[in-house]
Design a protein around this motif. Sequence first.
Motif, PDB file in Angstrom:
ATOM      1  N   SER A  56       0.780  -1.237  -0.065  1.00 16.97           N
ATOM      2  CA  SER A  56      -0.128  -0.076   0.002  1.00 16.97           C
ATOM      3  C   SER A  56       0.819   1.211  -0.140  1.00 16.97           C
ATOM      4  O   SER A  56       0.338   2.128  -0.385  1.00 16.97           O
ATOM      5  CB  SER A  56      -1.059   0.055   1.218  1.00 16.97           C
ATOM      6  OG  SER A  56      -0.386   0.290   2.428  1.00 16.97           O
ATOM      7  N   LEU A  57       2.107   1.203   0.437  1.00 15.20           N
ATOM      8  CA  LEU A  57       2.997   2.320   0.418  1.00 15.20           C
ATOM      9  C   LEU A  57       3.680   2.488  -0.814  1.00 15.20           C
ATOM     10  O   LEU A  57       4.204   3.589  -1.050  1.00 15.20           O
ATOM     11  CB  LEU A  57       3.883   2.208   1.660  1.00 15.20           C
ATOM     12  CG  LEU A  57       3.514   2.414   2.936  1.00 15.20           C
ATOM     13  CD1 LEU A  57       4.331   2.089   4.151  1.00 15.20           C
ATOM     14  CD2 LEU A  57       2.676   3.844   3.275  1.00 15.20           C
ATOM     15  N   GLN A  58       3.752   1.638  -1.613  1.00 17.50           N
ATOM     16  CA  GLN A  58       4.300   1.715  -3.137  1.00 17.50           C
ATOM     17  C   GLN A  58       3.738   2.977  -3.883  1.00 17.50           C
ATOM     18  O   GLN A  58       2.468   2.980  -4.022  1.00 17.50           O
ATOM     19  CB  GLN A  58       4.289   0.574  -3.761  1.00 17.50           C
ATOM     20  CG  GLN A  58       5.042  -0.587  -3.136  1.00 17.50           C
ATOM     21  CD  GLN A  58       5.199  -2.052  -4.196  1.00 17.50           C
ATOM     22  OE1 GLN A  58       4.214  -2.166  -4.898  1.00 17.50           O
ATOM     23  NE2 GLN A  58       5.959  -2.908  -3.653  1.00 17.50           N
ATOM     24  N   GLY A  59       4.587   3.626  -4.100  1.00 17.52           N
ATOM     25  CA  GLY A  59       3.919   4.937  -5.246  1.00 17.52           C
ATOM     26  C   GLY A  59       3.187   5.885  -4.290  1.00 17.52           C
ATOM     27  O   GLY A  59       2.917   6.857  -4.693  1.00 17.52           O
ATOM     28  N   ILE A  60       3.650   5.827  -3.005  1.00 14.08           N
ATOM     29  CA  ILE A  60       3.104   6.931  -1.942  1.00 14.08           C
ATOM     30  C   ILE A  60       4.189   7.912  -1.708  1.00 14.08           C
ATOM     31  O   ILE A  60       5.267   7.506  -1.348  1.00 14.08           O
ATOM     32  CB  ILE A  60       2.449   6.389  -0.914  1.00 14.08           C
ATOM     33  CG1 ILE A  60       1.280   5.647  -1.116  1.00 14.08           C
ATOM     34  CG2 ILE A  60       2.091   7.275   0.391  1.00 14.08           C
ATOM     35  CD1 ILE A  60       0.134   6.085  -1.645  1.00 14.08           C
ATOM     36  N   ASP A  61       3.709   9.247  -1.991  1.00 14.81           N
ATOM     37  CA  ASP A  61       4.832  10.182  -1.348  1.00 14.81           C
ATOM     38  C   ASP A  61       5.013  10.751  -0.281  1.00 14.81           C
ATOM     39  O   ASP A  61       6.121  11.326   0.091  1.00 14.81           O
ATOM     40  CB  ASP A  61       4.476  11.601  -2.470  1.00 14.81           C
ATOM     41  CG  ASP A  61       4.222  11.074  -3.931  1.00 14.81           C
ATOM     42  OD1 ASP A  61       5.432  10.908  -4.634  1.00 14.81           O
ATOM     43  OD2 ASP A  61       3.262  11.106  -4.680  1.00 14.81           O
ATOM     44  N   LEU A  62       3.926  10.346   0.497  1.00 13.25           N
ATOM     45  CA  LEU A  62       4.046  11.174   2.006  1.00 13.25           C
ATOM     46  C   LEU A  62       2.976   9.880   2.735  1.00 13.25           C
ATOM     47  O   LEU A  62       1.856   9.691   2.351  1.00 13.25           O
ATOM     48  CB  LEU A  62       3.397  12.399   1.965  1.00 13.25           C
ATOM     49  CG  LEU A  62       3.603  12.955   3.439  1.00 13.25           C
ATOM     50  CD1 LEU A  62       5.148  13.347   3.924  1.00 13.25           C
ATOM     51  CD2 LEU A  62       2.772  14.041   3.748  1.00 13.25           C
ATOM     52  N   PHE A  63       3.557   9.610   3.971  1.00 15.03           N
ATOM     53  CA  PHE A  63       2.685   8.877   5.051  1.00 15.03           C
ATOM     54  C   PHE A  63       2.722   9.735   6.150  1.00 15.03           C
ATOM     55  O   PHE A  63       3.774  10.320   6.675  1.00 15.03           O
ATOM     56  CB  PHE A  63       3.428   7.624   5.332  1.00 15.03           C
ATOM     57  CG  PHE A  63       2.828   6.954   6.583  1.00 15.03           C
ATOM     58  CD1 PHE A  63       1.362   6.086   6.267  1.00 15.03           C
ATOM     59  CD2 PHE A  63       3.086   6.943   7.716  1.00 15.03           C
ATOM     60  CE1 PHE A  63       0.856   5.572   7.291  1.00 15.03           C
ATOM     61  CE2 PHE A  63       2.515   6.483   8.778  1.00 15.03           C
ATOM     62  CZ  PHE A  63       1.246   5.588   8.569  1.00 15.03           C
ATOM     63  N   ALA A  64       1.331  10.239   6.547  1.00 19.48           N
ATOM     64  CA  ALA A  64       1.143  10.908   7.778  1.00 19.48           C
ATOM     65  C   ALA A  64       0.675  10.360   9.041  1.00 19.48           C
ATOM     66  O   ALA A  64      -0.304   9.245   8.706  1.00 19.48           O
ATOM     67  CB  ALA A  64       0.353  12.194   7.263  1.00 19.48           C
ATOM     68  N   GLN A  65       1.366  10.479  10.131  1.00 16.95           N
ATOM     69  CA  GLN A  65       0.773   9.873  11.474  1.00 16.95           C
ATOM     70  C   GLN A  65      -0.010  11.053  12.140  1.00 16.95           C
ATOM     71  O   GLN A  65       0.867  11.779  12.614  1.00 16.95           O
ATOM     72  CB  GLN A  65       1.802   9.159  12.066  1.00 16.95           C
ATOM     73  CG  GLN A  65       1.549   8.526  13.291  1.00 16.95           C
ATOM     74  CD  GLN A  65       0.584   7.212  13.031  1.00 16.95           C
ATOM     75  OE1 GLN A  65       1.019   6.290  12.242  1.00 16.95           O
ATOM     76  NE2 GLN A  65      -0.476   6.862  13.681  1.00 16.95           N
ATOM     77  N   PRO A  66      -1.157  10.930  12.349  1.00 12.69           N
ATOM     78  CA  PRO A  66      -1.781  12.149  12.966  1.00 12.69           C
ATOM     79  C   PRO A  66      -1.692  12.189  14.467  1.00 12.69           C
ATOM     80  O   PRO A  66      -1.109  11.049  15.021  1.00 12.69           O
ATOM     81  CB  PRO A  66      -3.038  12.250  12.290  1.00 12.69           C
ATOM     82  CG  PRO A  66      -3.340  10.671  12.340  1.00 12.69           C
ATOM     83  CD  PRO A  66      -2.110  10.143  11.830  1.00 12.69           C
TER      84      PRO A  66
END
Length: 244
Positions: A56-66
């Motif tokens: 799911s993180l492939q091709g993702i530019d940013l992962f955000a943890q709120p």
Amino acid sequence: MAACEVDSSPKALVYRGPAACSGCAESVADLLKSSGSKFVVDFAGPNEKIDITTESLQGIDLFAQPGGGDLAPAWEATKKYKDVIRNYVAEGGRYAGFCVGAYLAGPDQGFDLLPSGSSVAREVDQPGSQVPDERDTVIQVDWTFQTGSEKGQKQDGRWVYFQDGAVVKLAADAPGVVLGTYSSNGNVASSVTPFEKGWVGLVGPHPEADQSWYDLVNVTNPDGIKFDIGHDFVDSIMAQPANK
């Protein structure tokens, strides 16, 4: 024939689940969408259609943890993602941690994404802290803008929503950029630092807080509700050059 339009907007995954407070993931998503980067956002988590996986993180530019509640239960809920998130950032991904999301980047009860010798702690426990307890309130930060029309400007004493937020204790030789410091004592309130091929942005206060946050706890922001600091935070993460 009409030319096909290609959506070049960066893509972000925002964690939504038991480690995040009610509405926090949605506020982060709104901030990302309205930033200069104009993110396309999906939510991910144990109860979402998308979970946090290598795929799911492939091709993702940013992962955000709120933001969320206390660190211990937040870590209990997210520790299963540690290797996936570390590998994602190490391979060139970008992490944005807000409040508890900043704590979760630390070496203890966290994803261990900071430069060697660096850590994260509670600002309310630090000498000279403007806020001495866990109440929902506002706090002042000195912010140096890295992007947009205000790039290069330093604005002192800006008010930001705060609830037991983090201070980033960077090692003396840590690489990266300090975006904001707490006005009362100069502690690091926000930073962007490298982790292998990727970048890690942390912010202790809540620059994503909208009017509903203030209404819920009957708090007023003396500056009014503004998102320029939050936008600069996420856009500064994206502005960093690729690490080799």
